[in-house]
Design a protein around this motif. Structure first.
Motif, PDB file in Angstrom:
ATOM      1  N   VAL A 233       1.116  -1.375   0.139  1.00 24.93           N
ATOM      2  CA  VAL A 233       0.397  -0.122  -0.401  1.00 24.93           C
ATOM      3  C   VAL A 233       0.886   1.342  -0.083  1.00 24.93           C
ATOM      4  O   VAL A 233       1.798   1.272   1.121  1.00 24.93           O
ATOM      5  N   LYS A 234       0.649   2.058  -0.285  1.00 24.22           N
ATOM      6  CA  LYS A 234       1.597   3.529  -0.502  1.00 24.22           C
ATOM      7  C   LYS A 234       0.338   4.478  -0.712  1.00 24.22           C
ATOM      8  O   LYS A 234      -0.443   4.093  -1.607  1.00 24.22           O
ATOM      9  N   SER A 235       1.393   5.904  -0.281  1.00 21.91           N
ATOM     10  CA  SER A 235       0.187   6.484  -0.194  1.00 21.91           C
ATOM     11  C   SER A 235       0.244   7.358  -1.554  1.00 21.91           C
ATOM     12  O   SER A 235       1.051   7.202  -2.532  1.00 21.91           O
ATOM     13  N   VAL A 236      -0.814   8.475  -1.881  1.00 22.00           N
ATOM     14  CA  VAL A 236      -0.820   8.921  -2.845  1.00 22.00           C
ATOM     15  C   VAL A 236      -1.811  10.356  -1.724  1.00 22.00           C
ATOM     16  O   VAL A 236      -1.850  10.948  -1.306  1.00 22.00           O
ATOM     17  N   ASP A 237      -1.716  12.025  -2.978  1.00 29.52           N
ATOM     18  CA  ASP A 237      -2.042  12.575  -2.572  1.00 29.52           C
ATOM     19  C   ASP A 237      -3.629  13.642  -2.533  1.00 29.52           C
ATOM     20  O   ASP A 237      -4.144  12.811  -3.970  1.00 29.52           O
ATOM     21  N   PRO A 238      -3.941  13.362  -1.914  1.00 30.29           N
ATOM     22  CA  PRO A 238      -5.332  13.821  -1.652  1.00 30.29           C
ATOM     23  C   PRO A 238      -6.356  14.254  -2.934  1.00 30.29           C
ATOM     24  O   PRO A 238      -7.179  14.156  -2.946  1.00 30.29           O
ATOM     25  N   GLN A 239      -5.395  15.725  -3.052  1.00 27.55           N
ATOM     26  CA  GLN A 239      -5.706  16.671  -3.825  1.00 27.55           C
ATOM     27  C   GLN A 239      -5.733  15.381  -5.695  1.00 27.55           C
ATOM     28  O   GLN A 239      -6.969  16.051  -6.169  1.00 27.55           O
ATOM     29  N   ASP A 240      -4.372  14.570  -5.952  1.00 31.11           N
ATOM     30  CA  ASP A 240      -4.288  14.835  -7.479  1.00 31.11           C
ATOM     31  C   ASP A 240      -5.656  13.831  -6.824  1.00 31.11           C
ATOM     32  O   ASP A 240      -6.214  13.452  -7.948  1.00 31.11           O
ATOM     33  N   VAL A 241      -6.689  12.295  -6.428  1.00 30.69           N
ATOM     34  CA  VAL A 241      -7.231  11.744  -6.072  1.00 30.69           C
ATOM     35  C   VAL A 241      -8.614  12.456  -6.193  1.00 30.69           C
ATOM     36  O   VAL A 241      -9.203  12.162  -7.370  1.00 30.69           O
ATOM     37  N   ARG A 242      -8.894  13.330  -5.658  1.00 27.97           N
ATOM     38  CA  ARG A 242      -9.655  14.447  -5.596  1.00 27.97           C
ATOM     39  C   ARG A 242      -9.969  15.076  -7.393  1.00 27.97           C
ATOM     40  O   ARG A 242     -10.981  15.121  -7.810  1.00 27.97           O
ATOM     41  N   VAL A 243      -8.765  15.518  -7.845  1.00 29.26           N
ATOM     42  CA  VAL A 243      -9.086  16.474  -9.004  1.00 29.26           C
ATOM     43  C   VAL A 243      -9.203  14.879 -10.438  1.00 29.26           C
ATOM     44  O   VAL A 243     -10.184  14.949 -11.441  1.00 29.26           O
ATOM     45  N   MET A 244      -8.672  13.626 -10.430  1.00 25.94           N
ATOM     46  CA  MET A 244      -8.978  12.595 -10.625  1.00 25.94           C
ATOM     47  C   MET A 244     -10.343  12.185 -10.435  1.00 25.94           C
ATOM     48  O   MET A 244     -11.376  11.498 -11.206  1.00 25.94           O
TER      49      MET A 244
END
Length: 73
Positions: free
Chosen positions: A59-70
């Motif tokens: 499991v690797k972290s992702v930027d929450p803002q990137d998730v929202r944009v996608m």
């Protein structure tokens, strides 16, 4: 930035691995994090609401803002 990998459906990206307990799959295809080159299945943990990339049991972290944009595009 997160981008869906159009040729890699979730079931193929998971292979023999199971999504961690308490997490659900988000989307129908694997995604690539263009910031660092990581790729995997986007999951969300119900208890925390955090999004992560899951690949080969890791499991690797992702930027929450990137998730929202996608998710909004």
């Amino acid at each position: 930035m997160l981008k869906p990998i159009s040729y890699l459906p979730v079931n193929l990206a998971l292979g023999c691995y199971k999504v961690p307990s308490g997490a659900k799959i988000v989307g129908s295809h694997a995604v690539c994090d263009t910031k660092n080159g990581n790729s995997g299945v986007l999951i969300q943990f119900a208890a925390t609401g955090m999004y992560q990339l899951f690949s080969a049991g890791v499991v690797k972290s992702v930027d929450p803002q990137d998730v929202r944009v996608m998710l909004l595009t």
